[in-house]
Design a protein around this motif. Structure first.
Motif, PDB file in Angstrom:
ATOM      1  N   ASN A 230       0.859  -1.186   0.000  1.00  0.00           N
ATOM      2  CA  ASN A 230       0.000   0.000   0.000  1.00  0.00           C
ATOM      3  C   ASN A 230       0.891   1.230   0.000  1.00  0.00           C
ATOM      4  O   ASN A 230       2.108   1.134   0.056  1.00  0.00           O
ATOM      5  N   GLY A 231       0.266   2.407  -0.056  1.00  0.00           N
ATOM      6  CA  GLY A 231       0.997   3.662  -0.123  1.00  0.00           C
ATOM      7  C   GLY A 231       0.715   4.318  -1.462  1.00  0.00           C
ATOM      8  O   GLY A 231      -0.350   4.137  -2.052  1.00  0.00           O
ATOM      9  N   ILE A 240       4.144   8.045  -0.191  1.00  0.00           N
ATOM     10  CA  ILE A 240       3.874   7.470   1.126  1.00  0.00           C
ATOM     11  C   ILE A 240       4.258   5.999   1.093  1.00  0.00           C
ATOM     12  O   ILE A 240       3.795   5.247   0.223  1.00  0.00           O
ATOM     13  N   ALA A 241       5.110   5.590   2.021  1.00  0.00           N
ATOM     14  CA  ALA A 241       5.434   4.175   2.210  1.00  0.00           C
ATOM     15  C   ALA A 241       4.774   3.703   3.496  1.00  0.00           C
ATOM     16  O   ALA A 241       4.762   4.432   4.498  1.00  0.00           O
ATOM     17  N   VAL A 242       4.233   2.494   3.468  1.00  0.00           N
ATOM     18  CA  VAL A 242       3.591   1.920   4.654  1.00  0.00           C
ATOM     19  C   VAL A 242       4.425   0.726   5.111  1.00  0.00           C
ATOM     20  O   VAL A 242       4.617  -0.229   4.357  1.00  0.00           O
ATOM     21  N   TRP A 259       1.403  -0.730  12.127  1.00  0.00           N
ATOM     22  CA  TRP A 259       1.813  -0.162  10.845  1.00  0.00           C
ATOM     23  C   TRP A 259       2.008   1.339  10.998  1.00  0.00           C
ATOM     24  O   TRP A 259       1.387   1.986  11.837  1.00  0.00           O
ATOM     25  N   HIS A 261       2.993   5.083   8.559  1.00  0.00           N
ATOM     26  CA  HIS A 261       3.061   5.722   7.247  1.00  0.00           C
ATOM     27  C   HIS A 261       4.210   6.732   7.243  1.00  0.00           C
ATOM     28  O   HIS A 261       4.313   7.563   8.149  1.00  0.00           O
ATOM     29  N   ARG A 263       6.578   9.602   4.843  1.00  0.00           N
ATOM     30  CA  ARG A 263       6.662  10.448   3.656  1.00  0.00           C
ATOM     31  C   ARG A 263       8.073  10.398   3.075  1.00  0.00           C
ATOM     32  O   ARG A 263       9.047  10.373   3.810  1.00  0.00           O
ATOM     33  N   GLU A 274       7.467  10.558   9.626  1.00  0.00           N
ATOM     34  CA  GLU A 274       6.222   9.807   9.698  1.00  0.00           C
ATOM     35  C   GLU A 274       5.021  10.708   9.431  1.00  0.00           C
ATOM     36  O   GLU A 274       4.996  11.875   9.832  1.00  0.00           O
ATOM     37  N   GLN A 282      -3.950  -1.559   7.601  1.00  0.00           N
ATOM     38  CA  GLN A 282      -2.775  -1.185   6.812  1.00  0.00           C
ATOM     39  C   GLN A 282      -3.132  -0.668   5.426  1.00  0.00           C
ATOM     40  O   GLN A 282      -2.334   0.015   4.791  1.00  0.00           O
ATOM     41  N   TYR A 283      -4.309  -1.003   4.939  1.00  0.00           N
ATOM     42  CA  TYR A 283      -4.655  -0.712   3.549  1.00  0.00           C
ATOM     43  C   TYR A 283      -5.753   0.340   3.413  1.00  0.00           C
ATOM     44  O   TYR A 283      -6.270   0.561   2.325  1.00  0.00           O
ATOM     45  N   TYR A 293      -5.306  12.802   1.171  1.00  0.00           N
ATOM     46  CA  TYR A 293      -5.538  11.365   1.217  1.00  0.00           C
ATOM     47  C   TYR A 293      -6.875  11.106   1.892  1.00  0.00           C
ATOM     48  O   TYR A 293      -7.460  11.985   2.535  1.00  0.00           O
TER      49      TYR A 293
END
Length: 305
Positions: A230-231, A240-242, A259, A261, A263, A274, A282-283, A293
Motif C-alpha cells: 500500500n501507499g 507514502i510508504a507503509v 503499521w 506511514h 513520507r 512519519e 494497513q490498507y 488522502y
C-alpha cells in the motif's frame, strides 16, 4: 475528476468530491471462492453509470441496475479456483478494460486482457496473457494506455502496459507489486512480492530511480519489519510508504499487528518523517495525488485529509 466509490453488502456506494453519498448502485453481493457474485467495478465521472464484473459477465448499468449492455465471459468450470475479474475505464471513458483470469476460472482458454467499447460493450481488442492469475488491478493513464498488475499467488506478480492499439508489454520482474503511478505519470511505485523493499521507477521504462529498505526508515535489518502493499504518491514529489510488523504479546499467545506511514521525497530519496495518521488497517489510507488522502473512520465514514 477522481471518482470515489466502494462496494458494500447493499451495493456500490458513489460519492461526490465532498465525500457526500450520491447514490448506491444495486449489485450482487461480493463474489467468494465458493459463491458467485460481483467482482471489480468502475463508475463514470457523471456518476450515473456503473460497469462491473460478475463471475460470468461484464455489465454496464444505470442507477436502478437496469442493463445498458452485457458482455459474456463464459461459465466457470468445475476445477475453478480463486479468480476475480477486474474492470477499469480508460481516462476518456470510451473503453472498458477487462482482466479475465480464465485459467483459474477453468474456462479452457488463457487469461485475457479485453477492451470493450464503453457505450456498447462490443469488443475492440483481446490480448491473451501468459499469466495464471487470481485477480488484477488496473491503472488508467491520461494518454489512453493502461497498466495492469496480475497477482499469481505464490507464483508472484506480473505487470503489463498496453494502449488501445498496442499489444501488452510485460515488465518481466515477476516479483513486484504495482502500488501507484505519480500524478504527472513520470514515475511508478512497486513493492517486492516478499515485502522486502520498495522502489520508485521511471515511467514508462521501468528503470529503478530509488530503492528503499526498512533500514532507511530507522529499523534494524534484524527487526521483523516489512513493506505493506500500500501507499502511493501523495503528490508529484512526495510518496507514502507503509511499513508494518508484529508485536509479540508477552502475557498471551496473540500477536498485535502495527503499521506506520512515512513520507518520502521522490526527487532526492530523503525520508521526510512519519505521517501522523491513524487508520483502521494497513490498507485503508488512499492517496489522491493532490496532496490529500482519504481514510475511513471506525463508523465507516470517509474523510479527506
Amino acid at each position: 475528476m477522481r471518482v470515489t466509490s466502494r462496494k458494500k453488502e447493499h451495493g456500490v456506494e458513489v460519492y461526490d468530491a465532498g465525500l457526500n453519498l450520491v447514490r448506491v448502485f444495486p449489485v450482487p453481493p461480493r463474489s467468494t471462492y465458493r459463491e458467485p457474485g460481483s467482482e471489480g467495478h468502475a463508475v463514470t465521472r457523471s456518476l450515473d453509470r456503473l460497469v462491473y464484473a460478475t463471475d460470468t459477465a461484464v455489465l454496464r448499468v444505470d442507477p436502478d441496475g437496469h442493463e445498458d449492455w452485457r458482455f459474456e465471459l463464459g461459465e466457470r468450470g468445475p476445477n475453478r479456483g480463486v479468480a476475480y475479474t477486474d474492470v477499469a475505464l480508460s481516462a476518456d471513458e470510451t473503453l472498458v478494460w477487462v482482466y479475465a483470469p480464465n485459467t483459474m476460472a477453468d474456462r479452457s482458454r488463457p487469461d485475457e486482457w479485453i477492451l470493450l467499447d464503453a457505450a456498447t460493450g462490443v469488443p475492440r481488442a483481446r490480448h491473451e496473457l501468459t499469466t495464471t492469475g487470481h485477480g488484477g488491478d488496473q491503472f488508467p493513464l491520461r494518454d489512453g494506455r493502461m497498466l495492469l498488475e496480475v497477482g499469481e499467488g505464490q507464483d508472484g506478480i506480473s505487470i503489463f502496459l498496453a494502449g488501445p492499439d498496442t499489444s501488452p508489454r510485460e515488465y518481466g520482474w515477476g516479483d513486484r507489486s504495482l502500488i501507484s503511478v505519480s500524478p504527472d505519470e513520470s514515475r511508478f511505485m512497486t513493492v517486492d512480492h516478499d515485502q522486502e523493499d520498495m522502489r520508485i521507477h521511471d515511467f514508462p521504462s521501468g528503470e529503478v530511480q530509488l530503492r528503499f529498505t526498512v533500514s532507511d526508515f530507522g529499523f534494524a535489518p534484524r527487526d521483523e519489519v516489512y513493506f505493506e502493499w500500500n501507499g502511493g504518491f501523495l503528490d508529484e514529489h512526495t510518496a507514502i510508504a507503509v511499513l508494518g510488523g508484529v508485536n509479540d504479546q508477552a502475557e498471551s499467545e496473540d500477536e498485535e499487528e502495527w503499521w506506520q506511514h512515512f513520507r518520502i521525497d521522490v526527487r532526492t530519496g530523503e525520508v521526510l518523517g512519519e505521517l501522523n495518521v491513524t487508520t483502521i488497517d494497513q490498507y485503508d489510507l488512499q492517496v489522491l495525488g493532490d496532496g490529500t488522502y482519504m481514510i475511513t473512520d471506525t463508523d465507516g465514514t470517509l474523510h479527506r485529509m
